[in-house]
Design a protein around this motif. Structure first.
Motif, PDB file in Angstrom:
ATOM      1  N   TRP A 397      75.713  75.042  85.924  1.00  0.00           N
ATOM      2  CA  TRP A 397      76.392  74.169  86.946  1.00  0.00           C
ATOM      3  C   TRP A 397      75.298  72.891  87.440  1.00  0.00           C
ATOM      4  CZ3 TRP A 397      78.759  78.834  89.974  1.00  0.00           C
ATOM      5  CH2 TRP A 397      79.892  78.957  89.525  1.00  0.00           C
ATOM      6  N   ALA A 398      74.080  73.354  87.335  1.00  0.00           N
ATOM      7  CA  ALA A 398      73.093  72.170  87.636  1.00  0.00           C
ATOM      8  C   ALA A 398      72.914  71.152  86.634  1.00  0.00           C
ATOM      9  CB  ALA A 398      71.609  72.982  87.915  1.00  0.00           C
ATOM     10  N   PRO A 399      72.892  71.265  85.580  1.00  0.00           N
ATOM     11  CA  PRO A 399      72.948  70.244  84.551  1.00  0.00           C
ATOM     12  C   PRO A 399      74.241  69.473  84.419  1.00  0.00           C
ATOM     13  CG  PRO A 399      72.897  72.276  83.334  1.00  0.00           C
ATOM     14  CD  PRO A 399      72.678  72.627  84.943  1.00  0.00           C
ATOM     15  N   ILE A 400      75.296  70.435  84.697  1.00  0.00           N
ATOM     16  CA  ILE A 400      76.623  69.852  84.664  1.00  0.00           C
ATOM     17  C   ILE A 400      76.798  68.601  86.121  1.00  0.00           C
ATOM     18  CG2 ILE A 400      79.017  70.343  85.177  1.00  0.00           C
ATOM     19  CD1 ILE A 400      79.044  72.882  83.483  1.00  0.00           C
ATOM     20  N   ALA A 401      76.465  69.229  87.271  1.00  0.00           N
ATOM     21  CA  ALA A 401      76.430  68.368  88.286  1.00  0.00           C
ATOM     22  C   ALA A 401      75.723  66.926  88.024  1.00  0.00           C
ATOM     23  CB  ALA A 401      75.711  68.995  89.343  1.00  0.00           C
ATOM     24  N   SER A 402      74.493  66.979  86.988  1.00  0.00           N
ATOM     25  CA  SER A 402      73.658  65.719  87.239  1.00  0.00           C
ATOM     26  C   SER A 402      74.480  65.085  85.831  1.00  0.00           C
ATOM     27  CB  SER A 402      72.211  66.405  86.608  1.00  0.00           C
ATOM     28  OG  SER A 402      71.562  66.933  87.417  1.00  0.00           O
ATOM     29  N   VAL A 403      74.821  65.383  84.875  1.00  0.00           N
ATOM     30  CA  VAL A 403      75.551  64.678  83.780  1.00  0.00           C
ATOM     31  C   VAL A 403      76.866  63.975  84.031  1.00  0.00           C
ATOM     32  CG1 VAL A 403      76.674  64.984  81.789  1.00  0.00           C
ATOM     33  CG2 VAL A 403      74.351  66.103  81.849  1.00  0.00           C
ATOM     34  N   MET A 404      77.662  64.527  85.045  1.00  0.00           N
ATOM     35  CA  MET A 404      78.902  64.122  85.425  1.00  0.00           C
ATOM     36  C   MET A 404      78.607  63.069  86.390  1.00  0.00           C
ATOM     37  SD  MET A 404      80.692  65.454  83.337  1.00  0.00           S
ATOM     38  CE  MET A 404      82.176  64.910  84.080  1.00  0.00           C
ATOM     39  N   VAL A 405      77.654  63.011  87.240  1.00  0.00           N
ATOM     40  CA  VAL A 405      77.561  61.741  88.144  1.00  0.00           C
ATOM     41  C   VAL A 405      76.545  60.661  87.787  1.00  0.00           C
ATOM     42  CG1 VAL A 405      77.627  63.534  90.203  1.00  0.00           C
ATOM     43  CG2 VAL A 405      75.479  62.989  89.221  1.00  0.00           C
ATOM     44  N   MET A 406      75.930  60.819  86.684  1.00  0.00           N
ATOM     45  CA  MET A 406      74.977  59.760  86.458  1.00  0.00           C
ATOM     46  C   MET A 406      75.508  58.904  85.579  1.00  0.00           C
ATOM     47  SD  MET A 406      71.634  62.184  85.380  1.00  0.00           S
ATOM     48  CE  MET A 406      70.401  60.685  85.002  1.00  0.00           C
TER      49      MET A 406
END
Length: 720
Positions: A397-406
């Motif tokens: 969930w941590a990398p997903i949150a980063s990738v989807m907002v950047m």
């Protein structure tokens, strides 16, 4: 802009909802696709298969809401294939951290470079990273991994089939783009009634041109209404500008000005009627008094009368095209290079070399896309490593949150990060309460997941925070459908989402790609492109050939592209918490106004370009060469902090005035260009020391304005 103010701006941007951007019917159809795959997977398989199917259908459906001119079914199929491929490849490398981390870094880096092709490609590529991180935890063998990949791809197929069987406003986006272009020219005509020297923003025309590019298969089915009106809008634009201008058109006062206002008003009504007709696919409805208003221009004289007659003829063509185009007939297909009358868009296979060239252009250190790809790869890898070390499950969930907002720029990254964090927290809390209250029931949770998906789709184009709230609820309901206890998933998701959002925000602060330092370069590019466009127009007066007219059109498109790049960079720079460098806000505004005036003078010249092969002003060729040379040199001088010089232009104008007395109107337009260049020189001609002092003063002025704004108790207080 200061950091606190920047955060306030991004917070409100995520909470704003524009009703005109809502598409509930599209959201309903896409949610039905999610419902079908979830129901089939629960009936024929297991909750784990249902989760994979739901992920594929949801992500493929979300991809169809991106701004693209390709058929939505193609986007859905492409997204499904990409999601399935990332799942399979990720599972094959997921056994060891030493193999999965390099794959994750490489995949996210390539996904970041996909922005070189466009925003749609970048967003769809980011969803494949999320699919790789989530679904690799579901299979237990290579065979099962193939099954899950197939089910994910099936979700894209289902969405594509629904689009094919239940089309909603087929060609609707293309109709809207063309109608918006006509409406923009109509608004410009009304502006000219009150401000004869108003500027026109060509962005709607650029969007309409982009929408007009189609593949050969699209060209065979494109409605007739989408042929022709865009070109007419391009020709009407200089006609109304020339009619309204007091220097080269109707006089500033008197009966001639009144007649010009009547014609501009009638032109706006006709263009609005054509826009409505194209947008809705209905017959054109123009009041008879408006049509009568366009007849009879005896009160006008000289160039003004010529512009009025040309405008009346163009408006008549616009009405005929709109009426014929909405008669439910299709244009015959064109074959071969000689018969091709549409802007060509490469097919998916021919898009590969185009993509390679676009990516290759971005492989440089100062490219915003390249820096975005580096940030994306670093944050995804770091987030996965940190989450793996924490005593929490579901570390993806941590990398997903980063990738989807950047995103490649600061404002969209921070706006989406703040909105995603806020929306996720609210959605998780609300959905968790529902899960605890209802108890375990896969079918109920599947239904709630579908409802959440539909609401998320409805708000995906506006109100990103609300969309993320329903997306988070969708995930919680899927987990509940799979039987996972909320105590093991919801708190973890909240903590890890906060971690991923914090990493995304920190990454841009550590490794930014600010637009503020690039403003002088963008301004120089726009100046050089404008000079080439003005020179191409002038050469048409000296050598009015078909080749020259083609060169003029190419130069005009390049000028508009450079202007759009400047405007995008300037808008982003105003939202960045960075000290002005090279250009202060006031200097940038004055320089933009000067270049808009220069472009407007070239547009006035374009209105009277000879349509035959008879030269009109041979001396214009010398001025064209001087303009092109001086603007190119001035662009280079601006980047080196040297003052622009227009000596060649001045000499060419003096030589023209002494050798030719046949074209006073054209020379007046050339004088307008010279004055615009002088205004530009006034805006940017300062020594480096003065420029640094100006930047400090600009920063102090902004800080004082922010402090004054914060010192009040609201709009009423400030107004007092």
């Amino acid at each position: 802009m200061t950091w606190p103010r920047a955060f306030r701006e991004v917070l409100w941007s995520g909470l704003k909802i524009e009703e005109t951007r809502l598409e509930p019917l599209l959201a309903l159809r896409t949610a039905v696709g999610v419902a079908l795959v979830i129901a089939a997977a629960l009936w024929l398989g297991s909750p784990a298969y249902a989760a994979s199917a739901a992920l594929g259908a949801f992500s493929a459906g979300g991809a169809t809401f991106q701004r693209t001119w390709r058929p939505r079914k193609v986007i859905a199929l492409g997204a499904g294939v990409g999601l399935a491929l990332s799942t399979l490849v990720g599972y094959l490398a997921a056994g060891q951290l030493a193999t999965f981390l390099p794959l994750l870094a490489l995949w996210t880096f390539v996904a970041g470079l996909a922005w070189a092709v466009g925003s749609t490609a970048g967003i769809v590529a980011a969803t494949t990273v999320g699919s790789m991180l989530v679904t690799i935890t579901l299979p237990t063998s290579v065979g099962r991994a193939l099954e899950h990949a197939g089910i994910i791809a099936l979700g894209g197929v289902v969405q594509a089939v629904l689009i094919l069987l239940f089309p909603i406003r087929r060609w609707g986006a293309h109709r809207d783009a063309l109608a918006d272009a006509l409406a923009a020219v109509a608004d410009y005509a009304r502006q000219l009634r009150h401000d004869p020297t108003a500027r026109f923003d060509p962005e709607p025309l650029m969007t309409a041109r982009d929408a007009a590019a189609v593949t050969p298969s699209q060209a065979r089915t494109r409605p007739a209404a989408l042929h022709g009106p865009r070109g007419l809008a391009e020709r009407i634009l200089p006609a109304i500008a020339a009619l309204a201008d007091p220097d080269v058109g109707a006089p500033a006062e008197g009966p001639g000005r009144d007649r010009a206002r009547e014609l501009l008003d009638g032109a706006a009504d006709v263009l609005d009627a054509a826009a409505r007709s194209i947008r809705r696919g209905t017959p054109v409805e123009v009041p008879h008094k408006t049509v009568d208003l366009l007849r009879g221009n005896e009160v006008l004289e000289g160039p003004a009368r010529q512009a009025a007659e040309r405008l009346a003829g163009l408006l008549g063509e616009a009405l005929e095209l709109a009426e014929c185009g909405n008669a439910h007939r299709r244009m015959p297909a064109q074959h071969g290079p000689a018969g091709t009358q549409f802007l060509v868009r490469p097919t998916l296979f021919r898009l590969i070399p185009v993509t390679v060239r676009a990516v290759r252009r971005e492989l440089r250190h100062d490219s915003p896309v390249f820096r975005h790809a580096v940030r994306l790869a670093a944050v995804a890898t770091l987030g996965y490593l940190i989450a793996a070390r924490l005593p929490l499950g579901h570390g993806y969930w941590a990398p997903i949150a980063s990738v989807m907002v950047m995103r490649p720029d600061f404002h969209r990254t921070y706006a989406r990060a703040v909105a995603r964090l806020a929306g996720t927290l609210v959605g998780v809390v609300l959905a968790t309460g529902v899960v605890r209250g209802l108890g375990p029931d896969a079918h109920v949770f599947g239904a709630l997941a579908v409802v959440s998906a539909g609401l998320s789709y409805t708000l995906v184009r506006t109100g990103y925070a609300y969309s993320q709230c329903f997306t988070a609820a969708y995930v919680v309901f899927l987990l509940g459908m799979g039987g996972q206890a909320w105590e093991q998933t919801v708190p973890e998701r909240m903590v890890l989402t906060l971690l991923g959002g914090a990493l995304a925000i920190l990454a841009y602060a550590v490794f930014p790609a600010w637009e503020t330092p690039r403003l002088p370069e963008r301004l120089a590019d726009w100046l050089a492109a404008n000079g080439r466009y003005a020179a191409a127009v002038l050469r048409n007066y000296a050598e009015p050939t078909r080749e020259r007219r083609a060169d003029m059109r190419s130069a005009q498109l390049a000028s508009r592209k450079a202007r759009a790049a400047w405007q995008e960079a300037y808008d982003r720079a105003k939202q960045e918490p960075v000290r002005p460098r090279g250009l202060t806000s006031r200097e940038a505004e004055e320089a933009q106004e000067a270049l808009e005036g220069f472009d407007r003078a070239a547009t006035l010249m374009e209105n009277r370009v000879p349509q035959d092969d008879n030269p009109f002003a041979l001396q214009a060729k010398g001025l064209a060469k001087a303009l092109e040379t001086d603007t190119a040199q001035a662009a280079a001088d601006m980047l080196e902090h040297r003052d622009p010089d227009w000596g060649r232009v001045e000499n060419a104008l003096q030589a023209w005035k002494g050798a030719d007395a046949r074209s006073p109107g054209l020379r007046r337009e050339a004088d307008l260009q010279k004055r615009a260049l002088e205004d530009l020189a006034t805006a940017v001609s300062r020594t480096p020391l003065e420029r640094d002092v100006g930047s400090v003063r600009e920063e102090q002025r902004v800080r004082e304005a922010v402090e004054a704004e914060g010192g009040g108790s609201g709009p009423a207080h400030r107004g007092g």
